[in-house]
Scaffold this motif. Structure first.
Motif, short mmCIF file in Angstrom:
data_model
loop_
_atom_site.label_atom_id
_atom_site.label_comp_id
_atom_site.label_asym_id
_atom_site.label_seq_id
_atom_site.Cartn_x
_atom_site.Cartn_y
_atom_site.Cartn_z
N ASN A 13 1.66 4.53 -2.78
CA ASN A 13 1.57 5.88 -2.23
C ASN A 13 2.84 6.68 -2.49
O ASN A 13 2.79 7.86 -2.87
N LEU B 164 -1.31 7.54 4.34
CA LEU B 164 -2.30 6.46 4.33
C LEU B 164 -3.12 6.49 5.61
O LEU B 164 -2.90 7.32 6.50
N THR C 98 -5.61 9.02 7.02
CA THR C 98 -6.86 9.15 6.27
C THR C 98 -8.02 9.20 7.26
O THR C 98 -7.99 8.55 8.28
N GLU D 88 0.83 -1.20 0.00
CA GLU D 88 0.00 0.00 0.00
C GLU D 88 0.87 1.26 0.00
O GLU D 88 0.56 2.25 -0.65
#
Ligand SMILES: Cc1ncc(C[n+]2csc(CCOP(=O)(O)OP(=O)(O)O)c2C)c(N)n1
Ligand code: SF4
Ligand code: SF4
Ligand SMILES: [Mg+2]
Lengths: 391, 87, 309
Positions: free
Chosen positions: A92, C77, C54, A88
């Motif tokens: 990013n 994130l 987030t 992930e």
């Protein structure tokens, strides 16, 4: 200086002369020696970096992300499950346009758990916006570290780079490596000076929400940048050759292809075994050569087409399967050739998965099969007896 | 040529002020300027930080006031009242 | 208004400046989280690097091309604002830019207590000079009010709905300040927008302490808790006065100061009733006395444990 060192040390030396501000990683076989060496260098004061021990690869990737956002050159290394756990964050990092470098000691992915080499880990990230380089031997992987930063940090590019080396086969192999001195490195690689970074004296906001009005253009510019990085990969390889006299190809390299009718295509350390095989086959009068893919992302489509323009038979050897589809590289080679007048026959094989040994004999067997007729999606050295269900 | 800073990458600090949230409002605070003790509690508790003024004369920036009513609810001397927004 | 008394006042009170979380952001009217973030940032001042998970806070503040933040700020994130902050700190140290600056990592209760707890633990363990602030609105608000590890007992969320066989959320709030404190870090504090000056003071105090700090700020969400927008502060105060949200400080894992409730103690119903998320406990014929007793017990336990009486 010529040194007889382990592959992981060749990497660590190559990274250290790039003077990374921040190194963060998590142990996983066969990557571990790399970061152990780096942490020793920091502990001994030989490397002036912040070494951050983290709780996971996810954390390591996030730490280097933050470091790069704050204008620091940053480094990590991992493999397999660790790379997947970073997943992930990897997407990013590319989206944030942070030119981090991560070395991947390529290894199979679980299940079953397997610590040996193949490319199943890295290939998952071919669509993540990272430049992906594959090294053939330990000299190349040593030299690739500094090239990676020079490519990624180019102000026109600003993209992260995955430097791939085969786990165990290279990481744990002792070879003589001509190491780059600090002085040479400083001459070659300028300090990291990003145009935008987090700074209290000039505040900016990074990591915004991009709604449908804006997101599409961010993907466009990512694609534009990685497309343009082809020229930078080539230019950096040339500059490196000028300064250090060493050349491994740029996006690709070829070996004995001039008058060849058949070529093998591969990435990583397999290239070395193929070179020996090519020599042996040549001795027997076979017109065979090798196309080495050194830069898998961006995909060197034009160079592949150019180098295959007089070839009849292409043998693509891949250490990963796109399960439910085919060989990723084979498909891309086919796609590259589709709109060209010359379309050779493309055979493709999966080989060495999970560290299965790849002797020259296997390559010769593959070559002979292809000479007979093209082969598709074949698993090399499959043991049929293991596929039978107990009755 | 790729630009190092394409759209969607970096935003300027405080640029949210282009977005006038005052249009959301259905009620508005009326600052009566009568019993105010200059405590500035309203300034402190306004989530949007848009009450300005000095010396017991405070008022909301109606470009941004969302009309939540917290200032009126928290004013210890009832010197702010909520009234329907008429546009 | 030109008498000498007013003039004197003028000297005492500085001019009001626009907050470091600039207006124009898209937080709901009366959002406790936006108030909390405004108070934290203004207490910290402009020499602050901020990272954010987030969640509502990130979404309402940074829809491109707008940003409400006036200090260097990054969102990566959902679960890594603590690790990103650690990387920033490391890079600042390596570049000699770490003097006289603050680093604050932020996240919602979901980003902090659930998905981000690994990265948070790593950050606390490693001794970074970072203040982590969890804005606890007791559910995943940004994705439409789903339960988190900090959702209180019996609260209705979209994934803990009350029904024939359920009274709502089956678990009590995870003791995250306790978990943070168990890392042996120099400072842990709970705070609330209900007591803004206490919150400001704690942020200032935390930023003077070297090492990792954890603060958990209780922030009502009118949308998810279902209460009138003007009741944000009042509800936050009631959470404290009922004993359901204890306000305290910890140093190196030991509780050192608490905000006493004393004679101001209020019955839990005063806090629960005004909120739609607890309405099912008070519906006609609900027969929720047993459940209410459990909630009273939670308050009672807090009061005993922290000596709030
Ligand atoms: C890995 C991952 N899982 C899930 C999500 C979806 N998601 C985004 S924000 C959010 C909830 C945020 O809740 P919280 O942290 O409490 O912040 P709040 O919005 O309540 O302020 C979720 C579930 C995501 N972005 N990333
Ligand atoms: S009504 Fe709400 S937004 Fe408007 S000034 Fe009062 S507290 Fe601020
Ligand atoms: S949903 Fe809740 S937390 Fe999110 S912006 Fe609205 S009031 Fe704030
Ligand atoms: Mg929340």
């Amino acid at each position: 200086m010529k040194e007889f060192i382990e592959g992981s040390m060749a990497v660590a030396r190559g990274v250290a002369v790039c003077r990374p501000h921040v190194v963060s990683a998590y142990p996983i076989t066969p990557q571990t020696h790399i970061v152990e060496h780096l942490s020793e260098m920091v502990a001994d004061g030989d490397l002036d970096s912040q070494f951050i021990n983290v709780e996971s690869e996810f954390g390591a990737a996030s730490v280097v992300l933050g470091a790069a956002a704050a204008g620091g050159r940053s480094y990590s290394a991992t493999t397999s499950q660790g790379l997947l756990l970073m997943g992930e964050v990897l997407f990013n990092i590319a989206g944030l346009r942070l030119p981090i470098s991560i070395t991947v000691a390529n290894r199979a992915v679980s299940a079953p758990i397997n610590i040996w080499n193949d490319h199943s880990d890295a290939m998952v990230f071919r669509d993540a916006g990272w430049i992906m380089l594959f090294a053939e031997d330990n000299q190349e992987v040593h030299d690739m570290q500094i090239q990676a930063y020079k490519i990624g940090e180019n102000p026109e590019i600003m993209l992260p780079v995955l430097v791939n080396m085969d786990g165990f086969i290279l990481t744990h192999a002792y070879e003589t490596v001509e190491t780059i001195s600090q002085k040479e490195a400083d001459d070659f690689l300028p300090p990291f000076k990003p145009e935008y970074y987090l700074d209290v004296n000039k505040p900016i906001t990074m990591g915004v929400l991009g709604d449908p009005n804006y997101y599409l253009e961010t993907r466009y510019s990512l694609q534009e940048a990685i497309d343009e990085s082809r020229d930078v990969v080539k230019q950096v390889a040339r500059e490196f050759k000028e300064k250090f006299g060493r050349w491994y190809g740029d996006l690709i390299d070829t070996y004995r292809t001039e008058d060849a009718d058949t070529v093998f295509v591969a990435m990583g350390s397999l290239v070395g075994t193929i070179k020996d095989t090519v020599d042996e086959l040549r001795d027997k009068g076979e017109k065979v050569g090798l196309l080495k893919i050194r830069c898998y992302r961006p995909w060197p489509g034009e160079e592949v087409v150019e180098s295959l323009k007089n070839i009849d038979n292409v043998i693509v050897l891949e250490k990963a399967v796109s399960l439910g589809a085919s060989g990723m590289m084979a498909d891309e080679i086919k796609a590259s050739l589709f709109d060209t007048p010359h379309r050779p026959k493309i055979s493709n094989f999966f080989i060495g998965l999970g560290g299965r040994d790849i002797p020259k004999e296997s390559l010769i067997k593959v070559y002979n099969q292809v000479k007979e007729k093209p082969q598709y999606n074949q698993f090399v050295d499959l043991k049929p007896e293991l596929l039978e269900y107990p009755s | 040529m790729a630009r190092p800073r394409p759209a969607g990458y970096v935003a300027e600090p405080g640029s949210s002020k282009a977005n006038k949230t005052g249009s959301w409002r259905t009620e508005k605070p009326v600052f009566l300027h009568d019993t105010c003790t200059d405590c500035r509690i309203c300034v402190l508790v306004c989530p949007d930080g848009i009450i300005f003024g000095a010396d017991s004369i405070y008022d909301a920036d109606f470009d941004f006031c969302k009309g939540c009513g917290i200032c009126a609810a928290e004013c210890p001397v009832d010197d702010i009242e909520m009234a329907p927004e008429v546009r | 208004m030109s008498d000498t008394k007013t003039k004197k006042k003028r000297k005492e009170k500085p001019p009001i400046e626009e907050p470091l979380l600039a207006p124009g952001h898209r937080a709901c009217s009366g959002c406790g989280e936006s108030l909390g973030a405004k108070l934290v940032m203004d207490a910290a001042g402009p020499n602050t690097y901020a990272t954010c998970c987030t969640g509502c806070l990130e979404v309402f503040s940074t829809p491109y091309p707008e940003s409400a933040w006036k200090m260097p700020w990054i969102h990566s994130l959902f679960e890594n604002s603590s690790a990103v902050a650690a990387g920033i700190e490391a890079a600042l140290i390596a570049q000699g830019r770490d003097k006289d600056v603050n680093i604050i990592a932020m996240g919602g209760d979901g980003g902090t207590a659930d998905i981000g707890i690994g990265c948070l633990s790593g950050m606390l363990e490693r001794g970074h000079n970072i203040l982590y602030v969890c804005f606890d609105n007791e559910a995943y608000m940004n994705t439409g009010v789903q339960r988190s590890g900090l959702t209180p007992f019996d609260a209705r969320t979209s994934t803990s709905p009350p029904g024939k066989r359920s009274w709502g959320n089956k678990t009590t709030k995870k003791n995250l300040p306790g978990i943070a404190g168990a890392h042996g870090i120099p400072y842990v504090a709970t705070a609330t927008v209900g007591y803004p000056n206490d919150l400001i003071n704690k942020v200032k105090k935390a930023l003077k302490i070297q090492g990792p700090k954890y603060m958990q700020v209780h922030v009502p969400c009118p949308l998810g808790w279902i209460h009138p927008t003007d009741q944000t502060i009042e509800i936050a105060k009631l959470a404290v006065l009922t004993g359901l949200i204890p306000i305290y400080e910890m140093e190196y894992g030991e509780v050192t100061r608490v905000r006493k409730i004393g004679k101001n103690r209020r019955p839990v119903e005063d806090y629960l009733k005004p909120q739609g998320r607890f309405r099912h406990l008070f519906a006609k014929g609900a027969e929720a006395e047993e459940e209410l007793e459990k909630i009273r017990q939670i308050a009672e336990d807090n009061i005993k444990k922290f000596g709030l009486a």
